[in-house]
Design an enzyme around this catalytic site. Sequence first.
Site, PDB file in Angstrom:
ATOM      1  N   ARG A 106       0.812  -1.224   0.000  1.00  0.00           N
ATOM      2  CA  ARG A 106       0.000   0.000   0.000  1.00  0.00           C
ATOM      3  C   ARG A 106       0.840   1.266   0.000  1.00  0.00           C
ATOM      4  O   ARG A 106       0.550   2.218  -0.731  1.00  0.00           O
ATOM      5  CB  ARG A 106      -0.961  -0.016   1.189  1.00  0.00           C
ATOM      6  N   LYS A 141       1.516  24.913  -3.856  1.00  0.00           N
ATOM      7  CA  LYS A 141       0.281  24.289  -3.375  1.00  0.00           C
ATOM      8  C   LYS A 141       0.466  22.774  -3.413  1.00  0.00           C
ATOM      9  O   LYS A 141      -0.043  22.080  -4.294  1.00  0.00           O
ATOM     10  CB  LYS A 141      -0.903  24.732  -4.234  1.00  0.00           C
ATOM     11  N   LYS A 173       3.937  39.165  -3.772  1.00  0.00           N
ATOM     12  CA  LYS A 173       2.539  38.970  -4.118  1.00  0.00           C
ATOM     13  C   LYS A 173       1.704  40.165  -3.660  1.00  0.00           C
ATOM     14  O   LYS A 173       2.211  41.119  -3.080  1.00  0.00           O
ATOM     15  CB  LYS A 173       2.046  37.659  -3.512  1.00  0.00           C
ATOM     16  N   GLU A 203       4.015  39.838  -8.598  1.00  0.00           N
ATOM     17  CA  GLU A 203       2.664  39.563  -9.073  1.00  0.00           C
ATOM     18  C   GLU A 203       1.944  40.868  -9.377  1.00  0.00           C
ATOM     19  O   GLU A 203       1.996  41.828  -8.586  1.00  0.00           O
ATOM     20  CB  GLU A 203       1.895  38.789  -7.998  1.00  0.00           C
ATOM     21  N   ASP A 224      -1.629  37.785 -12.985  1.00  0.00           N
ATOM     22  CA  ASP A 224      -2.642  37.032 -12.249  1.00  0.00           C
ATOM     23  C   ASP A 224      -4.034  37.234 -12.816  1.00  0.00           C
ATOM     24  O   ASP A 224      -4.518  38.368 -12.935  1.00  0.00           O
ATOM     25  CB  ASP A 224      -2.619  37.453 -10.774  1.00  0.00           C
TER      26      ASP A 224
END
Length: 288
Positions: A106, A141, A173, A203, A224
């Site tokens: 597994r 992410k 950002k 960004e 963006d």
Amino acid sequence: MPHSNLPPMPRLIVEPAVRRALEEDLGRAGDITTDYVVPEDVRAQARIAARKPGVVAGLDAARTAFRLVDPDLMIGIERRDGDRLEPGDTICHLDGKARSILTGERVALNFLGHMSGIASEAAKMSALIAHTKARVTCTRKTTPGLRAFEKHAVRCGGGSNHRFGLDDGLLIKDNHIAVAGGVTAAIQAAKAQAGHMVKIECEVDTLDQLREALDAGAEAILLDNMAPATLAEAVEINDGRAVLEASGGITADTIVGVAESGVDLISVGWLTHSAPSLDLGLDIDFGD
């Protein structure tokens, strides 16, 4: 296109993560089902094979899982990370104690299926834009603790990697800009302290911000949530001065239009956080 000539992941990264996964699975008493049901001296042969088409990734992790369970298991690798798979293709063979194969199954398949799923989706997205100069790239992410594995899988599928963490790339950002007092102020503050090996990406979500970032000296700019027509205008304004990265809700239905705008990179967050696992299976046969 998928990349099957990548160097293996470092053992110092692979082994601790796989060991933790085995510890999680085996708990305090080990594999009690296998230990109670399967006699210790029974040997078996097995193979891991593809049940769906895709691109394989994670062989180092799968091999490590079986070797940590039983160093005496014979493991024959039939494919390389980055190889394409068709249903029925054998990925690896196993020969040894049946208990060892069943106990490691597994965890090995979890790594292999998850990473192969990411590689497969990266390959699909890359193929869609192969006629352009744009490259698919991943983001931060990622599953906590598995970032290196997931980013390796993206490369196996022909994609490229964004920064691995907050310490190896400078990306300003929208919240940084808000706190710093604007695009120019944020970039100037970063340039005042960044080392000569660290590029500065900023960004932006408007063309006016793009112009400001270029004038302030940003070396890469993340565009963006811009429509393809706006991205094409951004490419014209940029005129080759900075690397342009498009981001924001990119899917298989929208990536071609984004790529054809002329951007250099397209970041796709779901590659690492939502790609479905590739369907793989382990089939076992008993030996003498």
